[in-house]
Write an enzyme that holds these catalytic residues in place. Structure first.
Site, PDB file in Angstrom:
ATOM      1  N   HIS A 160       0.819  -1.224   0.000  1.00  0.00           N
ATOM      2  CA  HIS A 160       0.000   0.000   0.000  1.00  0.00           C
ATOM      3  C   HIS A 160       0.850   1.271   0.000  1.00  0.00           C
ATOM      4  O   HIS A 160       0.343   2.352  -0.321  1.00  0.00           O
ATOM      5  CB  HIS A 160      -0.940   0.040   1.214  1.00  0.00           C
ATOM      6  CG  HIS A 160      -1.959  -1.047   1.225  1.00  0.00           C
ATOM      7  ND1 HIS A 160      -2.865  -1.221   0.193  1.00  0.00           N
ATOM      8  CD2 HIS A 160      -2.207  -2.046   2.123  1.00  0.00           C
ATOM      9  CE1 HIS A 160      -3.634  -2.266   0.464  1.00  0.00           C
ATOM     10  NE2 HIS A 160      -3.246  -2.786   1.623  1.00  0.00           N
ATOM     11  N   ASP A 196      -2.172 -10.618  -2.790  1.00  0.00           N
ATOM     12  CA  ASP A 196      -2.821 -10.260  -1.527  1.00  0.00           C
ATOM     13  C   ASP A 196      -4.311  -9.966  -1.797  1.00  0.00           C
ATOM     14  O   ASP A 196      -4.674  -9.557  -2.902  1.00  0.00           O
ATOM     15  CB  ASP A 196      -2.129  -9.013  -0.963  1.00  0.00           C
ATOM     16  CG  ASP A 196      -2.609  -8.629   0.414  1.00  0.00           C
ATOM     17  OD1 ASP A 196      -1.900  -8.950   1.382  1.00  0.00           O
ATOM     18  OD2 ASP A 196      -3.681  -7.995   0.525  1.00  0.00           O
ATOM     19  N   HIS A 198      -5.958  -7.457  -0.841  1.00  0.00           N
ATOM     20  CA  HIS A 198      -6.180  -6.016  -1.058  1.00  0.00           C
ATOM     21  C   HIS A 198      -5.402  -5.518  -2.269  1.00  0.00           C
ATOM     22  O   HIS A 198      -4.287  -5.983  -2.531  1.00  0.00           O
ATOM     23  CB  HIS A 198      -5.738  -5.228   0.181  1.00  0.00           C
ATOM     24  CG  HIS A 198      -6.436  -5.664   1.431  1.00  0.00           C
ATOM     25  ND1 HIS A 198      -5.905  -6.608   2.285  1.00  0.00           N
ATOM     26  CD2 HIS A 198      -7.649  -5.314   1.931  1.00  0.00           C
ATOM     27  CE1 HIS A 198      -6.755  -6.810   3.289  1.00  0.00           C
ATOM     28  NE2 HIS A 198      -7.825  -6.035   3.097  1.00  0.00           N
ATOM     29  N   ASP A 285      -4.241 -13.229   2.886  1.00  0.00           N
ATOM     30  CA  ASP A 285      -5.530 -12.795   3.432  1.00  0.00           C
ATOM     31  C   ASP A 285      -6.676 -13.090   2.459  1.00  0.00           C
ATOM     32  O   ASP A 285      -7.819 -12.698   2.702  1.00  0.00           O
ATOM     33  CB  ASP A 285      -5.515 -11.315   3.872  1.00  0.00           C
ATOM     34  CG  ASP A 285      -4.761 -10.407   2.934  1.00  0.00           C
ATOM     35  OD1 ASP A 285      -4.464 -10.834   1.790  1.00  0.00           O
ATOM     36  OD2 ASP A 285      -4.475  -9.256   3.327  1.00  0.00           O
TER      37      ASP A 285
HETATM   38  C1  6XA Z   1      -7.701  -1.586   7.218  1.00  0.00           C
HETATM   39  C2  6XA Z   1      -7.362  -2.711   6.313  1.00  0.00           C
HETATM   40  C3  6XA Z   1      -5.907  -2.744   5.983  1.00  0.00           C
HETATM   41  C4  6XA Z   1      -5.576  -3.886   5.069  1.00  0.00           C
HETATM   42  C5  6XA Z   1      -4.126  -4.165   5.055  1.00  0.00           C
HETATM   43  C6  6XA Z   1      -3.754  -5.312   4.183  1.00  0.00           C
HETATM   44  N1  6XA Z   1      -9.070  -1.639   7.659  1.00  0.00           N
HETATM   45  N2  6XA Z   1      -3.269  -5.054   3.004  1.00  0.00           N
HETATM   46  O1  6XA Z   1      -3.834  -6.477   4.494  1.00  0.00           O
HETATM   47  O2  6XA Z   1      -2.856  -5.962   2.153  1.00  0.00           O
HETATM   48 ZN    ZN Z   2      -4.046  -7.493   2.430  1.00  0.00          ZN
END
Ligand code: 6XA
Ligand code: ZN
Length: 348
Positions: A160, A196, A198, A285
């Site tokens: 991110h 991932d 996200h 995840d």
């Molecule tokens: C915040 C969620 C952050 C996700 C972080 C993550 N509510 N990124 O796993 O790959």
């Molecule tokens: Zn993630």
């Protein structure tokens, strides 16, 4: 497969994450590292080695200097003015107030350099981010020298983090730093494949206008899933980077049949682009029981993920991103890595 790991990644021990309107214990916790390591050792995946130090030059090749300086000093500045808790942003430049100057007060600077509000900055955050990047670069170094795959047990994660903002538990973009350095060590085109749950918005932003790094990301549809504002299929790159950013957003509830079909399409794009080295942003995840995500992959699916990645036949660096079902994080990560190793062994 050789793993790179350092106990120093655990120096960052944030107490709080802003989630569901509460300040709770962070999902992205040091125990994740212990659980993955335990499984690596129990499964006989291969040796575990300490990283070497690379300094900040490779970081400054993808992140702005003022952002890196902010991260280096944030915690001390925050404490120095007597703030009681961890550094959590509470105001940002926004559509109606974009701002033209970087504030001097640490509260204003914190918001300026933050994408999101869940990620607290605390003692040793910068130090842990530095070690995490050293792990990624050590893994890359091993793969560049030997042609063999490697795994960087990175923490904090990185995908991110954009050129000038932290968020989503990420500070330095480990995958982007590694991909950029691979180019500086003789490769002319590199792929970052982000699996991932996200969207890897930071990686996308860093390489969006470039054609020397193809970025392919499979993730939860941003209309429904964090980080919400980037990751749509029509974001395909700009300028000479047009066609070198490939997003596969998928709805909550996506299972392995649908997800692996998208993976195969993504792999075909990487093949077409003529990538010479693969950096995998390895988040698990996507797991059915992950506490903050909503795909439905099972532990038994992950060896097949590794097998499919191996079909590219590229020198490959795996870097840990997310994954929070802490009981199963080790099993799921090692399943991908051992599936990859088994497929390579079978094809030689
Ligand atoms: C915040 C969620 C952050 C996700 C972080 C993550 N509510 N990124 O796993 O790959
Ligand atoms: Zn993630």
């Amino acid at each position: 497969m050789l793993t790179f790991h350092s106990e120093s990644t655990k120096l960052r021990r944030a107490k709080t994450e802003l989630n569901e309107g509460l300040l709770m214990a962070p999902f992205e916790c040091p125990e994740r590292v212990d659980l993955v390591l335990e499984r690596i050792r129990a499964s006989g995946l291969g040796p575990v080695q300490a990283p070497t130090r690379f300094g900040l030059e490779p970081v400054l090749a993808v992140h702005d200097r003022d952002y890196v300086e902010f991260l280096a000093g944030c915690w001390e500045e925050w404490k120095a003015i007597g703030m009681a808790g961890e550094a959590i942003p509470n105001i940002w430049p926004s559509r109606s107030m974009p701002g033209t100057r970087i504030p001097e007060h640490i509260e204003g600077r914190l918001g300026y350099y933050a994408q999101t509000g869940e990620t607290s900055i605390c003692a040793n955050t910068f130090e842990a981010a530095e070690v995490s990047k050293d792990i990624a670069l050590s893994a890359l170094g091993h793969t560049l020298e030997s042609g063999e795959p490697s795994f960087g047990l990175c923490r904090p994660p990185g995908h991110h983090a954009s050129s000038n903002q932290f968020g989503g538990y990420c500070f330095f973009n480990n995958a982007a730093i590694a991909a950029d350095q691979a180019l500086k060590h003789g490769h002319s085109r590199v792929a970052v494949l982000d699996i991932d749950f996200h969207h890897g918005n930071g990686t996308q932003e860093i390489f969006y206008a470039r054609d020397d790094v193809i970025v392919v990301s499979l993730h939860g549809d941003p209309l429904h899933c964090f980080p919400y504002y980037l990751g749509h299929a029509d974001e395909t790159g700009s300028g000479r980077g047009e066609g070198y950013n490939v997003n596969y957003p998928m709805p909550p509830g996506t299972d392995y049949a649908r997800w692996s079909a998208a993976l195969d399409e993504g792999l075909a794009r990487i093949r077409q682009a003529g990538a010479e080295l693969l950096v995998v942003s390895l988040g698990v995840d996507t797991f059915e029981h992950d506490p903050i995500s909503s795909f439905k992959l099972r532990s038994d699916d992950y060896p097949d993920v590794g097998r499919r990645l191996a079909t590219l036949g590229l020198p490959t660096v795996f870097l840990l991103e997310g994954g929070y079902a802490v009981e199963e994080i080790g099993i799921n990560v090692v399943n991908v890595l051992s599936g990859f190793d088994a497929a390579r062994a079978g094809s030689v």
